[in-house]
Motif scaffolding. Structure first.
Motif, mmCIF file in Angstrom:
data_model
loop_
_atom_site.group_PDB
_atom_site.id
_atom_site.type_symbol
_atom_site.label_atom_id
_atom_site.label_comp_id
_atom_site.label_asym_id
_atom_site.label_seq_id
_atom_site.Cartn_x
_atom_site.Cartn_y
_atom_site.Cartn_z
ATOM 1 N N ASN A 1 -2.662 -4.617 -9.908
ATOM 2 C CA ASN A 1 -3.582 -3.499 -9.678
ATOM 3 C C ASN A 1 -3.043 -2.182 -10.221
ATOM 4 N N GLY A 2 -3.987 -1.323 -10.586
ATOM 5 C CA GLY A 2 -3.678 0.033 -10.997
ATOM 6 C C GLY A 2 -4.129 0.968 -9.898
ATOM 7 N N TYR A 3 -3.243 1.170 -8.925
ATOM 8 C CA TYR A 3 -3.602 1.858 -7.689
ATOM 9 C C TYR A 3 -2.466 2.798 -7.310
ATOM 10 N N GLN B 1 -6.817 -4.770 -11.705
ATOM 11 C CA GLN B 1 -7.805 -4.239 -10.775
ATOM 12 C C GLN B 1 -7.576 -2.727 -10.719
ATOM 13 N N SER B 2 -8.488 -1.970 -11.310
ATOM 14 C CA SER B 2 -8.336 -0.521 -11.380
ATOM 15 C C SER B 2 -8.927 0.113 -10.125
ATOM 16 N N ALA B 3 -8.066 0.814 -9.369
ATOM 17 C CA ALA B 3 -8.489 1.380 -8.082
ATOM 18 C C ALA B 3 -8.158 2.866 -8.052
ATOM 19 N N LEU B 4 -9.097 3.690 -8.500
ATOM 20 C CA LEU B 4 -8.876 5.137 -8.558
ATOM 21 C C LEU B 4 -9.323 5.769 -7.247
ATOM 22 N N LEU B 5 -8.499 5.595 -6.226
ATOM 23 C CA LEU B 5 -8.809 6.155 -4.911
ATOM 24 C C LEU B 5 -8.960 7.669 -4.976
ATOM 25 N N ASP B 6 -8.147 8.308 -5.789
ATOM 26 C CA ASP B 6 -8.079 9.770 -5.792
ATOM 27 C C ASP B 6 -8.995 10.383 -6.844
ATOM 28 N N VAL C 1 -1.993 4.156 -11.130
ATOM 29 C CA VAL C 1 -3.366 4.304 -11.619
ATOM 30 C C VAL C 1 -3.410 4.498 -13.129
ATOM 31 N N LEU C 2 -2.509 5.306 -13.654
ATOM 32 C CA LEU C 2 -2.567 5.662 -15.080
ATOM 33 C C LEU C 2 -2.023 4.540 -15.954
ATOM 34 N N PRO C 3 -2.598 4.345 -17.132
ATOM 35 C CA PRO C 3 -2.021 3.380 -18.071
ATOM 36 C C PRO C 3 -0.614 3.821 -18.471
ATOM 37 N N PRO C 4 0.265 2.872 -18.785
ATOM 38 C CA PRO C 4 1.633 3.222 -19.184
ATOM 39 C C PRO C 4 1.662 3.855 -20.564
ATOM 40 N N ASP D 1 0.837 -1.194 0.000
ATOM 41 C CA ASP D 1 0.000 0.000 0.000
ATOM 42 C C ASP D 1 0.880 1.254 0.000
ATOM 43 N N GLY D 2 0.297 2.353 -0.479
ATOM 44 C CA GLY D 2 1.047 3.604 -0.545
ATOM 45 C C GLY D 2 1.636 3.822 -1.922
ATOM 46 N N HIS D 3 2.807 4.499 -1.970
ATOM 47 C CA HIS D 3 3.469 4.825 -3.233
ATOM 48 C C HIS D 3 4.868 4.211 -3.271
#
Length: 775
Positions: A336-338, A358-363, A342-345, A282-284
């Motif tokens: 996941n894309g989190y 698994q696309s997870a656009l938290l923001d 999040v953004l596609p490459p 989790d996180g960045h």
């Protein structure tokens, strides 16, 4: 062929009326059983459970207990065949079957043939089709499970149960249909059991049989206990130059090789497995080795993780997937894309056909529909999903409901769900892994409607809401339906933009006009009910409304500088939770001990306002002066205000006026797409300091400021400078040396914000004041 079906109570009633002109299969007549439940001798545990549930609920509805037997031989009279056994096959009924890597074989049939009712479905792999067929049938005769546990269950009473001719094959629109409880609200053992039952009864899935890309599952690829000593180079380097056991170096070829070996070994040992999931912690997370740093292109994510790690991460994941595909082309690798992925490459492709995300656009804003013309964040969401579903064959969504802070107010989502799900279906999404919370009067109908739409994306949401109101509130159905859509419409139309965990300015959404309409609807609902359980159901709605009112009054009191009054309102909110908990503690629970200090919880609001009350005339200090709620305001996009000394009175004319208890976005500083002004802006006010405080220490408290950087002047003197100030926590500074008792004192604040952050807000939003600490 799927047949759309209505969930209106009127249809349920029609299906149980006996003795119509059309021949019907009568299962119970006058509380006497006329049918027998039949299962195969080799029936699965799932089929046996389904048959028992049918037997139990038919008895609860009619008072008649149907006999259950194995095999149909020698049976006369009506029969209910449960499960895809020999007796069903002998009738030539085609029941959905199979489980492959397509994961789209799920389904069931409900069919009458002469004196036989067939309830059977696919039970292979993770599928629970027979159980779903039984619950679907029970719904058709009036049963409902709106919420988990006894509180949310509606069981009709009918002495006669008759089934008209029916021939339906049902298949879901989405493969993955899951809601799970995070730990942000208390979850007792009974809550978990009730949720599992509720998921089944609403034809949803737990996904527990699949390998999914949960946070930190990257460690499965190269377990540290196996490789850290012998292959340290495959592990990421942190900012201090040390190797991390929970993250891999994505530019290291050996990491790819070991990951491929791990996954292929897993598929060889477990040929029944269809997926292998892996994701960073989790996180960045990222690796700070020279090669990894050089491979990051430097794109920002518009708040979705700075900088974007997508190119580096999906280059690694794609390399692994391509190698695995050579041996296992019918197995899925899910990541996941989190966060910072999040953004596609931009520089990776084509993506391997066995790679899913698994696309997870938290923001991204949670209040508006995908693609909403008035919400740039949901437009970005659509753009991201459009790209993922174009480039990958397997995409599913991880989302958050409620998508706000832990304040305990309702989180209306129906207006979004009814628009978004047809879009999800059109983009061929696999489905949903929704992070929920055990607070069912905060989410209210969200999860129930999600369940309906996960099965049938085109279901009539307004009809479902009407059915709920009629079944759950009886004669109060009309006013409660008005209540529900009044809140939904208010949130749908709001210019507020919200993300998970952020403070919600409810006073800008639940305006006095909205609250008057809600008050009226609730009063009408109360006047209509005289029997249980409708009275209790309306009472719970009333308590939830009182909690909402107390929150608004708390913020109103804080805006006046009456922090003691705000504390009293917070206490009222907590007392309401206690009363609701006596009915069902899962409806409006207390925040768990571990996160009660989390910004946005009722307990946090109480603590925050108590601290301010203690300063402003309480245990810690005496109030010197409240700063005004209206400030002079001026944008400074060029950043020249300091040069021209705008912190001095009568400089920089003209100035506007702004409310200092609401961030500037919502006061005319946001365009039609929700893009708010970002950058520097000034606040200026003056306040009289009584002569009596001469010689006493004086402190200046700001209740809340949204900012990236902040400068404060008192009487033309810079007295404080802050960076990355926590926007939700009050702060105070010593201004004793700079105040002039017996005079009016000038206070100026320069706020600097960054653009397109996760919560793009700016400026003062809570009352400021001067106070003198007690000795």
């Amino acid at each position: 062929m799927r047949t759309p079906k209505s969930f209106l109570m009127a249809c349920a009633v029609a299906m149980i009326l006996a003795h119509t002109a059309r021949a019907e299969l009568i299962l119970v007549d006058g509380a006497k059983p006329l049918a027998t439940i039949v299962i195969d001798s080799g029936a699965s545990e799932l089929t046996r459970h389904a048959a028992e549930e049918l037997q139990t609920y038919v008895e609860r509805i009619s008072g008649a207990r149907l006999d259950m037997r194995t095999g149909r031989e020698g049976l006369s009279g009506a029969a209910i065949l449960v499960g895809p056994g020999k007796a069903v096959r002998d009738l030539g009924v085609d029941v959905p079957s199979g489980f492959t890597s397509n994961m789209n074989e799920e389904g069931y049939v409900i069919r009458t043939i002469n004196s036989t009712l067939i309830l059977a479905g696919n039970e292979e792999g993770p599928y629970r089709g027979t159980l779903f067929a039984v619950y679907d049938f029970l719904e058709s005769i009036g049963c409902r499970w709106f919420f988990p546990g006894p509180y949310g269950e509606v069981i009709p009473k009918h002495e006669t149960i008759a089934v008209p001719d029916v021939d339906r094959t049902e298949r879901p629109d989405f493969r993955f249909r899951n809601i799970w409880y995070s730990g942000w609200m208390p979850v007792r053992e009974d809550d978990s059991k009730n949720l599992a039952l509720w998921l089944d009864r609403n034809r949803m899935t737990s996904l527990s049989n699949l390998s999914l890309p949960g946070d930190g599952t990257i460690t499965r690829l190269a377990p540290a206990e196996q490789y850290f000593e012998s292959h340290p180079q495959i592990y990421a380097i942190d900012e201090k130059g040390e190797r991390m056991k929970d993250m891999l170096c994505l530019s290291e070829p050996e990491a790819v090789r070991i990951a491929v070996n791990t996954i292929t070994d897993e598929f060889r040992e477990h040929p029944e497995s269809m997926t292998f999931g892996f994701a960073p912690p989790d996180g960045h997370p990222r690796c700070y080795c020279d090669k990894c740093k050089a491979s990051i292109p430097g794109f920002s994510g518009k708040g979705y993780g700075e900088p974007s790690l997508s190119d580096q991460w999906f280059s690694f994941a794609n390399a692994v997937a391509k190698e695995v595909y050579k041996e296992f082309p019918d197995r899925w690798l899910l990541t996941n894309g989190y966060a910072n992925r999040v953004l596609p490459p931009e520089g990776v492709g084509p993506l391997s056909p066995n790679l899913g995300i698994q696309s997870a656009l938290l923001d991204a804003c949670t209040l508006h529909s995908i693609g909403d013309a008035h919400c740039w964040q949901r437009q970005v969401y659509k753009g991201v999903l459009d790209r993922w579903t174009r480039d990958l064959n397997g995409v599913f969504i991880y989302d958050y409901d409620p998508g706000k802070s832990l304040d305990g107010l309702p989180f209306p989502m129906l207006h979004n769900l009814m628009r978004d799900f047809p879009y999800f279906k059109q983009r061929n999404l696999w489905g949903f892994w929704t992070e929920g919370q055990n607070c069912w009067m905060v989410t209210h109908l969200n999860y129930y409607i999600r369940g309906r739409l996960m099965w049938d994306a085109d279901a009539d949401v307004r009809a479902l809401v009407r059915d709920y109101c009629e079944a759950f509130y009886g004669p109060a159905a009309g006013p409660v339906e008005d209540y529900i859509w009044t809140i939904e419409d208010a949130v749908d139309a709001t210019p507020v933009h919200e993300t998970w965990g952020r403070l919600m300015p409810w006073q800008a959404v639940l305006t006095p006009d909205v609250m008057r309409r809600l008050d009226t609807a609730l009063a009408h609902a109360k006047a209509q009910v005289s029997r249980e359980p409708n009275q209790t159901h309306v009472r719970v709605l009333e308590l939830v409304h009182e909690n909402m009112t107390a929150f608004l009054e708390m913020e109103e009191a804080a805006g006046r500088g009456d922090f003691t009054g705000a504390v009293s309102c917070a206490d009222r909110m907590l007392a309401i939770r206690e009363e609701v908990g006596k009915i069902d503690p899962a409806l409006l629970p207390f925040t768990p001990e571990w996160c009660r200090d989390t910004q946005g919880s009722p307990e946090w609001y109480r603590k925050t306002y108590q601290e301010l009350a203690d300063q402003a005339g309480g245990a810690r200090g005496e109030l010197v002066a409240l700063l005004p709620d209206r400030w002079e305001f001026k944008k400074d996009p060029e950043g020249l205000g300091v040069i021209y000394q705008w912190y001095n009175a009568d400089s920089g004319q003209p100035w506007n006026e702004i409310d200092g208890t609401l961030y500037w976005d919502l006061q005319g500083n946001q365009d039609s797409r929700g893009w708010a002004y970002a950058g520097k802006a000034w606040y200026r006010a003056d306040v009289f300091v009584p002569k009596e405080v001469q010689g006493k220490p004086i402190r200046l408290t700001f209740g809340g400021v949204y900012s990236d950087k902040l400068w404060i002047w008192v009487n033309g003197m810079l007295v404080d400078h802050r960076e990355r100030q926590s926007s939700r926590q009050p702060f105070d500074i010593d201004v004793t040396a700079h105040t002039r008792p017996g005079e009016r004192n000038g206070i100026s604040v320069l706020v600097d914000t960054i653009s397109a952050d996760r919560s793009p807000r700016g400026g003062l939003y809570r009352r400021a004041f001067l106070w003198s600490p007690k000795q």
